[in-house]
Write a protein that holds these residues in place. Sequence first.
Motif, mmCIF file in Angstrom:
data_model
loop_
_atom_site.group_PDB
_atom_site.id
_atom_site.type_symbol
_atom_site.label_atom_id
_atom_site.label_comp_id
_atom_site.label_asym_id
_atom_site.label_seq_id
_atom_site.Cartn_x
_atom_site.Cartn_y
_atom_site.Cartn_z
ATOM 1 N N ILE A 129 -86.045 25.767 45.901
ATOM 2 C CA ILE A 129 -86.558 24.729 46.803
ATOM 3 C C ILE A 129 -85.428 23.805 47.230
ATOM 4 O O ILE A 129 -85.363 23.369 48.363
ATOM 5 N N GLY A 130 -84.518 23.534 46.305
ATOM 6 C CA GLY A 130 -83.463 22.551 46.530
ATOM 7 C C GLY A 130 -82.337 22.971 47.440
ATOM 8 O O GLY A 130 -81.352 22.265 47.566
ATOM 9 N N LYS A 131 -82.440 24.101 48.068
ATOM 10 C CA LYS A 131 -81.431 24.564 49.028
ATOM 11 C C LYS A 131 -80.034 24.627 48.416
ATOM 12 O O LYS A 131 -79.034 24.308 49.044
ATOM 13 N N MET A 132 -79.980 25.043 47.176
ATOM 14 C CA MET A 132 -78.710 25.205 46.481
ATOM 15 C C MET A 132 -78.061 26.514 46.927
ATOM 16 O O MET A 132 -78.747 27.495 47.190
ATOM 17 N N ARG A 133 -76.750 26.533 46.979
ATOM 18 C CA ARG A 133 -76.030 27.764 47.328
ATOM 19 C C ARG A 133 -76.225 28.777 46.210
ATOM 20 O O ARG A 133 -76.196 28.443 45.020
ATOM 21 N N PHE A 134 -76.370 30.040 46.591
ATOM 22 C CA PHE A 134 -76.611 31.093 45.615
ATOM 23 C C PHE A 134 -75.464 31.209 44.611
ATOM 24 O O PHE A 134 -75.685 31.319 43.404
ATOM 25 N N ALA A 135 -74.226 31.189 45.079
ATOM 26 C CA ALA A 135 -73.064 31.312 44.183
ATOM 27 C C ALA A 135 -73.021 30.158 43.188
ATOM 28 O O ALA A 135 -72.712 30.358 42.004
ATOM 29 N N ASP A 136 -73.331 28.947 43.651
ATOM 30 C CA ASP A 136 -73.361 27.783 42.754
ATOM 31 C C ASP A 136 -74.460 27.942 41.708
ATOM 32 O O ASP A 136 -74.261 27.642 40.525
ATOM 33 N N PHE A 137 -75.602 28.422 42.150
ATOM 34 C CA PHE A 137 -76.726 28.646 41.239
ATOM 35 C C PHE A 137 -76.350 29.667 40.167
ATOM 36 O O PHE A 137 -76.599 29.475 38.984
ATOM 37 N N LEU A 138 -75.717 30.743 40.589
ATOM 38 C CA LEU A 138 -75.346 31.812 39.668
ATOM 39 C C LEU A 138 -74.343 31.326 38.629
ATOM 40 O O LEU A 138 -74.507 31.573 37.424
ATOM 41 N N LEU A 139 -73.312 30.618 39.060
ATOM 42 C CA LEU A 139 -72.301 30.108 38.135
ATOM 43 C C LEU A 139 -72.902 29.071 37.179
ATOM 44 O O LEU A 139 -72.648 29.111 35.969
ATOM 45 N N SER A 140 -73.718 28.175 37.702
ATOM 46 C CA SER A 140 -74.364 27.155 36.862
ATOM 47 C C SER A 140 -75.294 27.794 35.844
ATOM 48 O O SER A 140 -75.373 27.360 34.694
ATOM 49 N N THR A 141 -75.994 28.826 36.276
ATOM 50 C CA THR A 141 -76.894 29.548 35.370
ATOM 51 C C THR A 141 -76.101 30.214 34.264
ATOM 52 O O THR A 141 -76.478 30.135 33.088
ATOM 53 N N LEU A 142 -75.007 30.867 34.608
ATOM 54 C CA LEU A 142 -74.176 31.524 33.600
ATOM 55 C C LEU A 142 -73.659 30.523 32.571
ATOM 56 O O LEU A 142 -73.797 30.731 31.365
ATOM 57 N N VAL A 143 -73.112 29.422 33.048
ATOM 58 C CA VAL A 143 -72.558 28.406 32.143
ATOM 59 C C VAL A 143 -73.655 27.811 31.259
ATOM 60 O O VAL A 143 -73.494 27.657 30.051
ATOM 61 N N GLY A 144 -74.779 27.489 31.859
ATOM 62 C CA GLY A 144 -75.861 26.857 31.113
ATOM 63 C C GLY A 144 -76.601 27.797 30.170
ATOM 64 O O GLY A 144 -77.130 27.376 29.146
ATOM 65 N N LYS A 145 -76.637 29.077 30.510
ATOM 66 C CA LYS A 145 -77.369 30.042 29.682
ATOM 67 C C LYS A 145 -76.622 30.411 28.407
ATOM 68 O O LYS A 145 -77.243 30.865 27.442
ATOM 69 N N ILE A 146 -75.320 30.251 28.373
ATOM 70 C CA ILE A 146 -74.555 30.649 27.189
ATOM 71 C C ILE A 146 -75.069 29.953 25.927
ATOM 72 O O ILE A 146 -75.409 30.632 24.952
ATOM 73 N N PRO A 147 -75.182 28.617 25.902
ATOM 74 C CA PRO A 147 -75.688 27.988 24.666
ATOM 75 C C PRO A 147 -77.135 28.368 24.343
ATOM 76 O O PRO A 147 -77.466 28.594 23.173
ATOM 77 N N SER A 148 -77.992 28.440 25.348
ATOM 78 C CA SER A 148 -79.396 28.769 25.054
ATOM 79 C C SER A 148 -79.540 30.226 24.610
ATOM 80 O O SER A 148 -80.393 30.537 23.778
ATOM 81 N N MET A 149 -78.685 31.121 25.111
ATOM 82 C CA MET A 149 -78.737 32.519 24.673
ATOM 83 C C MET A 149 -78.223 32.664 23.246
ATOM 84 O O MET A 149 -78.725 33.489 22.487
ATOM 85 N N ILE A 150 -77.225 31.866 22.884
ATOM 86 C CA ILE A 150 -76.769 31.857 21.485
ATOM 87 C C ILE A 150 -77.928 31.436 20.595
ATOM 88 O O ILE A 150 -78.221 32.072 19.583
#
Length: 193
Positions: A129-150
């Motif tokens: 909804i927030g009109k975020m760029r796909f590449a930014d979303f992907l990188l932010s998701t990768l960085v943020g998912k590392i701790p939660s996946m651990i």
Amino acid sequence: MEWFTNVEALAEQIRSWGVFGIVGSIALNIVISVAGVLPSIFLSGANAVVYGLVGGFFVSLTGEVLGAAAAFLLYRSGLRKVKGIERLERFSWIASIQQSSRIRKCVAIALLRMNPLIPSGVVNLGAAIGKMRFADFLLSTLVGKIPSMIFETFVGHDLVYLSENRYRLLFSLLAGLLVFLLFRKKEKSRISR
């Protein structure tokens, strides 16, 4: 569907897929992400049981990131077809996302991803909804998912091997609770301003 919430049964299912187990697990993660309401902790735990803590972590992380990407793209394309979607922009939290800088949006997504108790579907939808760029979303998701996946990998794995890892499980759960409480305290202070 009971096998899906039972880490041991899910691990056996993945093992039964043989050489296609990794692909099947990643595909399951994509389905979980697109559905937006199913918890992935059971799958993360099963991956850790089948592939070990490190291998399971990477299989789960890959599935989570690809799943978030698929959900983001599907939600965004679906939102374009929804009549009255512009009315959503009247909500203050959506308006604040829209007005945020590119860096701030990325940091927000990464922080939301770090909290394993926030449903991924909500984050995916909010970013779409927030009109975020796909590449930014992907990188932010990768960085943020590392701790939660651990967190998910250890908790899911240690639930199966409770007798061997009860102290590590307790530590992981306490760390998860601490993260939740920190997010909650920050949210309450933001609301009270």
